[in-house]
Design a protein around this motif. Structure first.
Motif, PDB file in Angstrom:
ATOM      1  N   GLY A  21       0.561  -1.406   0.133  1.00 18.80           N
ATOM      2  CA  GLY A  21      -0.404  -0.421  -0.153  1.00 18.80           C
ATOM      3  C   GLY A  21       0.646   1.615  -0.391  1.00 18.80           C
ATOM      4  N   LYS A  22       2.134   1.194   0.207  1.00 21.86           N
ATOM      5  CA  LYS A  22       3.168   1.746   0.424  1.00 21.86           C
ATOM      6  C   LYS A  22       3.546   1.896  -0.586  1.00 21.86           C
ATOM      7  CE  LYS A  22       4.819   4.559   4.414  1.00 21.86           C
ATOM      8  NZ  LYS A  22       3.274   5.754   4.013  1.00 21.86           N
ATOM      9  N   GLY A  23       4.448   0.905  -1.450  1.00 23.22           N
ATOM     10  CA  GLY A  23       5.301   1.400  -2.466  1.00 23.22           C
ATOM     11  C   GLY A  23       6.939   1.232  -1.522  1.00 23.22           C
ATOM     12  N   THR A  24       7.015   1.392  -0.557  1.00 20.26           N
ATOM     13  CA  THR A  24       8.762   1.609  -0.150  1.00 20.26           C
ATOM     14  C   THR A  24       9.117   0.552   0.502  1.00 20.26           C
ATOM     15  OG1 THR A  24       7.672   2.873   1.865  1.00 20.26           O
ATOM     16  CG2 THR A  24       8.099   4.117  -0.319  1.00 20.26           C
ATOM     17  N   GLU A  25      10.354   0.414   0.765  1.00 17.38           N
ATOM     18  CA  GLU A  25      10.966  -0.656   1.932  1.00 17.38           C
ATOM     19  C   GLU A  25      11.282   0.089   2.982  1.00 17.38           C
ATOM     20  OE1 GLU A  25      12.961  -3.585  -1.355  1.00 17.38           O
ATOM     21  OE2 GLU A  25      14.929  -2.188  -0.569  1.00 17.38           O
ATOM     22  N   ASP A  26      10.622  -0.863   4.047  1.00 17.31           N
ATOM     23  CA  ASP A  26      11.514  -0.328   5.377  1.00 17.31           C
ATOM     24  C   ASP A  26      10.806  -2.266   6.084  1.00 17.31           C
ATOM     25  OD1 ASP A  26      11.420   1.127   7.495  1.00 17.31           O
ATOM     26  OD2 ASP A  26       9.132   2.495   7.165  1.00 17.31           O
ATOM     27  N   LYS A  27      10.976  -1.462   7.203  1.00 21.22           N
ATOM     28  CA  LYS A  27      11.157  -2.390   8.434  1.00 21.22           C
ATOM     29  C   LYS A  27       9.617  -2.879   8.823  1.00 21.22           C
ATOM     30  CE  LYS A  27      14.671  -1.529  11.566  1.00 21.22           C
ATOM     31  NZ  LYS A  27      15.217  -0.956  12.688  1.00 21.22           N
ATOM     32  N   ILE A  28       9.267  -4.406   8.112  1.00 21.87           N
ATOM     33  CA  ILE A  28       7.814  -4.680   8.402  1.00 21.87           C
ATOM     34  C   ILE A  28       6.970  -4.737   9.681  1.00 21.87           C
ATOM     35  CG2 ILE A  28       9.535  -7.157  10.047  1.00 21.87           C
ATOM     36  CD1 ILE A  28       7.135  -8.738   7.101  1.00 21.87           C
ATOM     37  N   ASN A  29       7.607  -4.103  11.235  1.00 24.79           N
ATOM     38  CA  ASN A  29       7.320  -3.852  12.183  1.00 24.79           C
ATOM     39  C   ASN A  29       6.370  -2.861  11.739  1.00 24.79           C
ATOM     40  OD1 ASN A  29       9.365  -2.670  12.346  1.00 24.79           O
ATOM     41  ND2 ASN A  29       8.635  -3.098  14.512  1.00 24.79           N
ATOM     42  N   HIS A  30       7.306  -2.092  10.530  1.00 25.57           N
ATOM     43  CA  HIS A  30       6.437  -0.189  10.561  1.00 25.57           C
ATOM     44  C   HIS A  30       4.866  -0.432   9.866  1.00 25.57           C
ATOM     45  CE1 HIS A  30      10.914   1.538  11.273  1.00 25.57           C
ATOM     46  NE2 HIS A  30      10.078   1.004  11.798  1.00 25.57           N
ATOM     47  N   ALA A  31       4.769  -1.615   8.932  1.00 19.52           N
ATOM     48  CA  ALA A  31       2.893  -1.586   8.202  1.00 19.52           C
ATOM     49  C   ALA A  31       2.685  -1.792   9.516  1.00 19.52           C
ATOM     50  CB  ALA A  31       3.071  -3.242   7.877  1.00 19.52           C
ATOM     51  N   TYR A  32       2.388  -2.034  10.455  1.00 21.33           N
ATOM     52  CA  TYR A  32       1.009  -1.900  11.308  1.00 21.33           C
ATOM     53  C   TYR A  32       0.714  -0.624  12.166  1.00 21.33           C
ATOM     54  CZ  TYR A  32      -0.974  -2.401  15.811  1.00 21.33           C
ATOM     55  OH  TYR A  32      -2.562  -2.619  16.753  1.00 21.33           O
TER      56      TYR A  32
END
Length: 306
Positions: free
Chosen positions: A114-125
């Protein structure tokens, strides 16, 4: 004596209640009165999410379909939506009578759905709540994520106390939060279990050791609840569970779980993701090779019979 009996009754009740939420138990729901319905209604938190395009048909628990659950342990802070510092995927297969349990390191670098950017997976929440966490994990593993169970980590202590504590096999002698945890079999209450699960800095395995201890505790709760055969006193326990657990499983689905998925908790296979840590722009990430993701995908997809 009466106090001990009352505590054992509470332990029995809470164990089955949590088990029903995650994978069902071996007890019939007519033991539960209106208090159960009220608590389940409080726990039930539906989400706006379409059926996964990774499935041809939606899961039907009444037909004993294999399914997956995303277990989120969330630490919420003041003026903060919180982060899912515990991320565990369970795939449940009643035909194989087994569960696959996979920990995903919270620092895993991946594309946030939904954002299309790479980040730490726990930031999704933190960015998009349960829905974005489910979509991101589903995209990362390339398997459908059917249900979720969200647990308040502070309330985790109360849940463990309600099942009368859990037993784990500790492979590392350490002290955390003023509590000494020697090697060997340990029986832990809620407060000690939380400290046991959170320690990582004294563990040479780092976050991998922490994830292993988290899986031990989840497995301990499941197995403790699965051993129960009767319930008596329950009002206070359901209040505890209702305050600390949210799920998109409905009451009817829980009924199907307890009828159709008995015995799966006896065979739990724990899995750990392989990868390496690195810093990108001075931020630590855990990188998972594509070959490892494909291996996990194949294992879990097969377990889901897809």
């Amino acid at each position: 004596m009466k106090k001990n009996k009352k505590r054992r009754r509470w332990a029995k009740f809470a164990g089955i209640a949590l088990l029903l939420l995650i994978l069902g138990g071996g007890i019939y729901l007519f033991y539960f009165s209106q208090s159960l319905t009220s608590a389940v209604n409080q726990m039930h938190q539906p989400i706006e999410r379409k059926v996964s395009d990774k499935r041809e048909q939606a899961v039907t628990l009444e037909k004993k379909d294999p399914f997956s659950v995303l277990l989120l342990g969330v630490d919420k802070r003041e003026n903060d939506s919180g982060r899912s510092d515990t991320i565990i995927v369970l795939t449940v297969n009643p035909n194989k009578n087994s569960i696959e349990m996979l920990s995903i390191p919270r620092d895993t670098r991946t594309v946030i759905a939904g954002k299309g950017t790479e980040d730490k997976i726990n930031h999704a929440y933190a960015f998009g709540g349960v829905e974005m966490a489910m979509d991101t994990v589903e995209q990362f593993l390339d398997i459908p994520i059917d249900y979720y169970v969200q647990m308040n980590m502070e309330g985790f202590k109360e849940i463990i106390d309600s099942v009368g504590g859990i037993t784990v096999n500790n492979d590392l002698d350490f002290t955390s939060g003023g509590v000494h945890f020697p090697k060997g079999s340990l029986t832990l209450n809620g407060e000690k279990a939380l400290k046991y699960s959170r320690m990582r800095y004294e563990d040479p395995r780092g976050d991998f050791g922490r994830q292993m201890r988290q899986r031990q505790i989840i497995q301990g709760i499941i197995q403790e609840g699965a051993s129960v055969s009767s319930l008596v006193s329950f009002d206070e326990i359901f209040t505890t569970l209702g305050n600390n657990i949210k799920t998109n499983l409905t009451f009817d689905q829980m009924v199907d779980l307890q009828k159709n998925y008995k015995g799966v908790q006896r065979h739990i296979e724990q899995n750990q993701i392989k990868g390496s840590g690195t810093k990108i722009d001075h931020i630590y990430y855990f990188l998972v090779p594509e070959s490892e993701r494909l291996s996990l995908h194949n294992r879990l997809k097969e377990h889901l019979e897809l």
